[in-house]
Scaffold this motif. Sequence first.
Motif, PDB file in Angstrom:
ATOM      1  N   GLU A 250     -41.278 -10.376  92.748  1.00  0.00           N
ATOM      2  CA  GLU A 250     -41.480 -10.021  93.585  1.00  0.00           C
ATOM      3  C   GLU A 250     -42.841 -10.432  93.251  1.00  0.00           C
ATOM      4  N   GLU A 251     -44.194 -10.624  93.008  1.00  0.00           N
ATOM      5  CA  GLU A 251     -45.594 -11.679  93.266  1.00  0.00           C
ATOM      6  C   GLU A 251     -45.200 -13.070  93.234  1.00  0.00           C
TER       7      GLU A 251
ATOM      8  N   ASP B  46     -43.648 -13.929  97.009  1.00  0.00           N
ATOM      9  CA  ASP B  46     -44.786 -13.590  97.553  1.00  0.00           C
ATOM     10  C   ASP B  46     -45.792 -15.086  97.996  1.00  0.00           C
TER      11      ASP B  46
ATOM     12  N   GLU C  47     -38.914  -6.973  87.925  1.00  0.00           N
ATOM     13  CA  GLU C  47     -38.994  -7.061  89.756  1.00  0.00           C
ATOM     14  C   GLU C  47     -40.020  -7.142  89.468  1.00  0.00           C
ATOM     15  N   ARG C  48     -41.661  -6.453  90.199  1.00  0.00           N
ATOM     16  CA  ARG C  48     -42.440  -6.172  90.239  1.00  0.00           C
ATOM     17  C   ARG C  48     -43.301  -7.933  89.582  1.00  0.00           C
TER      18      ARG C  48
ATOM     19  N   CYS D 172     -33.815  -9.455  93.849  1.00  0.00           N
ATOM     20  CA  CYS D 172     -34.873 -10.099  94.828  1.00  0.00           C
ATOM     21  C   CYS D 172     -35.060 -10.821  95.715  1.00  0.00           C
TER      22      CYS D 172
ATOM     23  N   ARG E 295     -34.392 -10.736 100.376  1.00  0.00           N
ATOM     24  CA  ARG E 295     -35.076 -11.087 101.201  1.00  0.00           C
ATOM     25  C   ARG E 295     -34.421 -12.409 101.966  1.00  0.00           C
TER      26      ARG E 295
END
Lengths: 183, 183
Positions: free
Chosen positions: B54-55, B58, B50-51, B92, B96
């Motif tokens: 997300e990066e 972004d 997930e992290r 994810c 958004r």
Amino acid sequence: MRVLGVDPGLTRCGIGVVEGTTGRPLRMVAVGVVRTDAGSATAGRLVLIERGIEEWLDAHRPEAVAVERVFSQHNVRTVMGTAQASAVAMLCAARRGLPVALHTPSEVKAAVTGSGRADKAQVGAMVTRLLRLAAPPRPADAADALALAICHIWRAPAHNRLEQAHAAAAGRGAVRPSKDSST
Amino acid sequence: MRVLGVDPGLTRCGIGVVEGTTGRPLRMVAVGVVRTDAGSATAGRLVLIERGIEEWLDAHRPEAVAVERVFSQHNVRTVMGTAQASAVAMLCAARRGLPVALHTPSEVKAAVTGSGRADKAQVGAMVTRLLRLAAPPRPADAADALALAICHIWRAPAHNRLEQAHAAAAGRGAVRPSKDSST
């Protein structure tokens, strides 16, 4: 010990919260189901399941989360959705630093009925009895989530001793648990 | 149109970002892999995935996310992890508000090589050619993620027309697309 059990599913994700320790009467804290529309796209359904589980975690602050371990030998059409819903449950718990345990359906059945091959009705009846409820929780997914939480409360002490044994063995450079590992 | 493709996996989750439109040369924006330790617990691995995703979201702000559609007829041991990683990718993106598309491996192969049965090397070679890269992206999961993004860019116009047709048909109380549905 307060445990939140999750019976994962895209259409109905059963959630049950149980409080107790081995050898003491158990108490049901809450039970319910997060539902999503079978006609909607999977991605959006996963977002709704995440939101639902987050609300349950916020409301009931469990110390551990128990999720049904999904096997791929089940119904091929539903197993992918079950795996995806279980991923969301594990993610929500682990993100908060909560311990996550996976239990197989037969472990859960064996824990609450004494037989790993018990049917839904038997599991429902035992959950009702163990939690001193007026009637079996409906739908079955909700009863299964409570059974998972009960299974975890009863299995956790043994599970923790095993983890400690492995950690101790790893610390010594050995992999087998030793006699003093449960102390 | 900028698309982030995800080749889901717990150990290696391939990610590729491609920019372009049908009939114009494509451009690779970025490619890489989110890795997690096969020896760790699944819940923690899902948090790392997930992290990582997300990066990527972004950093590259895609307009759509394309994820490989997982089938359960694949290798039984790895399919559950693949389904779980794909759930995190879908989650994810949908969280958004990004559109999420699923493409099957054969749709992806057919899009970039012309054959739904092409092998890994052929897919890698075509991705290299289509994106005018110096060498095939490594590992194969990274190349597959780029292929997914390319597939989505090329299929999206047809896909959107189909969605509009269905929406138009539903609006008229009919279910079949009509001739004016693509206007």
